[in-house]
Each structure stands twice: as structure tokens, then as C-alpha cells.
Design a protein around this motif. Structure first.
Motif, PDB file in Angstrom:
ATOM      1  N   LYS A 128      -3.518 -34.956 -39.666  1.00  0.00           N
ATOM      2  CA  LYS A 128      -2.871 -35.724 -40.738  1.00  0.00           C
ATOM      3  C   LYS A 128      -3.876 -36.630 -41.450  1.00  0.00           C
ATOM      4  O   LYS A 128      -3.799 -36.814 -42.665  1.00  0.00           O
ATOM      5  N   ILE A 134      -2.365 -39.539 -43.610  1.00  0.00           N
ATOM      6  CA  ILE A 134      -2.583 -40.881 -43.075  1.00  0.00           C
ATOM      7  C   ILE A 134      -3.902 -41.336 -43.669  1.00  0.00           C
ATOM      8  O   ILE A 134      -4.902 -40.630 -43.568  1.00  0.00           O
ATOM      9  N   TRP A 147       1.097 -44.904 -44.156  1.00  0.00           N
ATOM     10  CA  TRP A 147       1.753 -43.888 -43.339  1.00  0.00           C
ATOM     11  C   TRP A 147       3.125 -44.419 -42.986  1.00  0.00           C
ATOM     12  O   TRP A 147       3.252 -45.541 -42.488  1.00  0.00           O
TER      13      TRP A 147
END
Length: 176
Positions: A128, A134, A147
């Protein structure tokens, strides 16, 4: 080289990252470090090469390449002894940072996983981060991230054993 209480955990994380096809560099280690030169803490650094360009000459890296100098994942376990002086509270945490050409990084950002996250959770979180789902909050100097997906994954199945080893190390450190 001395063996650290978190070596088996970091080895399991590195194995999971490698199995998942994420390339690690030679810049990975576990150690104990000093905070303010007084008390030690346990740490680990895992350097990933998401773009496959970490060992390339700078001029050979195409402009716009994502992660051209690598991504570091940082695990730390602090004694909490210096928490009143701005150091972290007792226990583990994960962070990440993008590396610059000179090998330095910005202030690391919090990786939204448990301190003793399962290796699979670290793989999921790293993916991610690499995909920029993120990302660091540029308006924060304290590790905040953009996030909204909450904590990723679960804890490592051997987290109780790891916590006991880290606590024993921390208690010994505090008594010295």
C-alpha cells in the motif's frame, strides 16, 4: 555480531516480503541503538527496492521513477525510560520512509500496523505504501500519514514470545 531478541521476527518479515516478490537490498539489519546517548532501544531496518533501481547510477534512473532510491521499513522497540523527554513510550512500532539519492530520508512516517504485526500485514502495508495508498502527511513532522483504512492485518503468531524477549531485554537495559 550479537544476536538480538527481535532477529527471528525480522527474519520472518524479510522472508514474507521476499516470498511476496518485494525486493530487499543488502541494507537490512537488526541492532540496538541509543536514544539521547543514554538508553538503548531495539531496531531493525529493511530496505526495499520497489523500482529495481537502488543499485543503479543516478543518471541511469529515468525521470519520474517511483521509489528510485528505495523504501525503508523501520521497526523499533523502546524501553520508555525517556518518554518524559520526548522519546517513544515502551513498546514496538513500525515506520516507513522514502530514501533520497544520498541515502538519507525525511522523518519516518507511521506504518498503520500493530507493533508486532504479522509478516503478512507488513507485506500488505508495504504494498500500500509502494502504491502510494498510504503516504506521509507533508504537513506533519511527527510521522502522520494520509490513510483512512485503519490498522492493517493482525499480530504475529509468536508475538507473545517476542514481547517477552523484548521486555526481558528492556528490563536488563533499565537496570544497567
Amino acid at each position: 555480531m550479537s544476536t538480538q531478541p527481535h532477529d527471528p521476527y525480522i527474519t520472518a518479515v524479510c522472508d514474507a516480503l521476499t516470498t511476496a516478490g518485494l525486493t530487499l537490498t543488502d541494507y537490512c539489519w537488526t541492532d540496538d541503538g541509543e536514544s539521547r546517548g543514554t538508553y538503548c532501544y531495539l531496531n531493525a531496518v529493511i530496505t526495499l527496492d520497489p523500482s529495481g533501481t537502488v543499485s543503479s547510477d543516478r543518471e541511469d534512473i529515468p525521470a519520474g521513477t517511483a521509489w528510485p532510491h528505495g523504501l525503508i521499513l523501520i521497526w523499533e522497540w523502546h524501553t520508555g525510560i525517556e518518554a518524559d523527554q520526548g522519546e517513544p513510550d515502551r513498546g514496538p512500532s513500525w515506520q516507513f520512509a522514502e530514501l533520497k539519492a544520498d541515502g538519507s530520508s525525511q522523518y519516518p512516517s507511521t506504518l498503520p500496523v500493530y507493533g508486532y504485526a504479522s509478516p503478512a500485514a507488513i507485506v500488505d502495508a508495504a504494498r500500500k505504501v509502494i502504491a502510494r495508498e498510504i503516504k506521509p502527511n507533508p504537513y506533519s513532522t511527527f510521522g502522520a500519514v494520509f490513510w483512512d483504512g485503519g490498522i492493517i492485518g493482525d499480530t504475529w503468531d509468536r508475538h507473545t514470545e517476542l514481547d517477552a524477549a523484548c521486555e526481558a531485554w528492556g528490563n536488563k537495559e533499565a537496570s544497567e
